[in-house]
Design a protein around this motif. Sequence first.
Motif, PDB file in Angstrom:
ATOM      1  N   LEU A   8       0.708  -1.199   0.030  1.00  0.00           N
ATOM      2  CA  LEU A   8       0.021   0.126   0.145  1.00  0.00           C
ATOM      3  C   LEU A   8       0.941   1.394  -0.094  1.00  0.00           C
ATOM      4  CD1 LEU A   8      -2.512  -1.062   2.877  1.00  0.00           C
ATOM      5  CD2 LEU A   8      -2.916  -1.305   0.334  1.00  0.00           C
ATOM      6  N   GLU A   9       0.517   2.213  -0.611  1.00  0.00           N
ATOM      7  CA  GLU A   9       0.934   3.607  -0.394  1.00  0.00           C
ATOM      8  C   GLU A   9       1.158   3.954   0.948  1.00  0.00           C
ATOM      9  OE1 GLU A   9      -1.723   3.055  -2.517  1.00  0.00           O
ATOM     10  OE2 GLU A   9      -0.899   3.101  -4.380  1.00  0.00           O
ATOM     11  N   ASP A  10       2.047   4.728   1.101  1.00  0.00           N
ATOM     12  CA  ASP A  10       2.203   5.193   2.595  1.00  0.00           C
ATOM     13  C   ASP A  10       1.122   6.121   3.111  1.00  0.00           C
ATOM     14  OD1 ASP A  10       4.766   4.044   2.664  1.00  0.00           O
ATOM     15  OD2 ASP A  10       5.832   6.052   2.271  1.00  0.00           O
ATOM     16  N   GLU A  11       0.666   6.909   2.054  1.00  0.00           N
ATOM     17  CA  GLU A  11      -0.424   7.635   2.513  1.00  0.00           C
ATOM     18  C   GLU A  11      -1.947   6.935   2.967  1.00  0.00           C
ATOM     19  OE1 GLU A  11      -3.104  11.275   0.261  1.00  0.00           O
ATOM     20  OE2 GLU A  11      -1.022  11.432   0.223  1.00  0.00           O
ATOM     21  N   LEU A  12      -2.069   6.021   2.090  1.00  0.00           N
ATOM     22  CA  LEU A  12      -3.205   5.143   2.078  1.00  0.00           C
ATOM     23  C   LEU A  12      -3.034   4.211   3.242  1.00  0.00           C
ATOM     24  CD1 LEU A  12      -5.908   3.954   1.052  1.00  0.00           C
ATOM     25  CD2 LEU A  12      -4.499   2.311  -0.272  1.00  0.00           C
ATOM     26  N   LEU A  13      -2.140   3.749   3.852  1.00  0.00           N
ATOM     27  CA  LEU A  13      -1.835   3.092   4.909  1.00  0.00           C
ATOM     28  C   LEU A  13      -2.076   3.861   6.142  1.00  0.00           C
ATOM     29  CD1 LEU A  13      -1.249   0.353   6.141  1.00  0.00           C
ATOM     30  CD2 LEU A  13       1.191   0.865   6.003  1.00  0.00           C
ATOM     31  N   GLU A  14      -1.680   5.090   6.081  1.00  0.00           N
ATOM     32  CA  GLU A  14      -1.771   5.970   7.259  1.00  0.00           C
ATOM     33  C   GLU A  14      -3.347   6.516   7.575  1.00  0.00           C
ATOM     34  OE1 GLU A  14      -0.411  10.682   8.062  1.00  0.00           O
ATOM     35  OE2 GLU A  14       1.108   9.542   7.027  1.00  0.00           O
ATOM     36  N   LYS A  15      -3.884   6.589   6.390  1.00  0.00           N
ATOM     37  CA  LYS A  15      -5.262   6.958   6.499  1.00  0.00           C
ATOM     38  C   LYS A  15      -6.188   5.610   7.085  1.00  0.00           C
ATOM     39  CE  LYS A  15      -5.855  10.463   2.879  1.00  0.00           C
ATOM     40  NZ  LYS A  15      -6.466  10.711   1.725  1.00  0.00           N
ATOM     41  N   PHE A  16      -5.733   4.453   6.487  1.00  0.00           N
ATOM     42  CA  PHE A  16      -6.192   3.428   7.051  1.00  0.00           C
ATOM     43  C   PHE A  16      -6.141   2.906   8.560  1.00  0.00           C
ATOM     44  CE2 PHE A  16      -6.296  -1.459   7.648  1.00  0.00           C
ATOM     45  CZ  PHE A  16      -7.854  -1.563   7.353  1.00  0.00           C
TER      46      PHE A  16
END
Length: 134
Positions: A8-16
């Motif tokens: 996963l992209e870092d930004e997507l994982l952070e939001k998740f």
Amino acid sequence: MERVTITLEDELLEKFDKLIEAKGYKNRSEGIRDALRSLLAEEEVSSNDEAKCVGCVVYMYNHKERTLSSRLVEEHHHHHDIPAATLHLHVDAENCLETTVLNGTVKQVRSMANRITSQTGVKHGWLHIVPLDD
């Protein structure tokens, strides 16, 4: 149970991660399992009108609207095999909120919910469908 690896992209994982923390999941796996179940359920109800399901239609109406209460009751009686239970709440002097649990195929449940929420005097209406596993 099988172990899988995803990227996963870092930004997507952070939001998740923020989402699963806010929702109270114990770990990422639980959050991902729920997300997959939700995606699969959405696909089932959008692609298969004959899938068995339960639905909950929530609607608010003005009980002073001429004949509305009796029209809603008649709708329930006319399709007695679909509604399972109704909860009625007096919100204020004029407005009532009802939740009706519906049981049938996706097509039947959607149709019944539409007949309820399209009645003159119903102000708001939403339907939530949960597919039943075979």
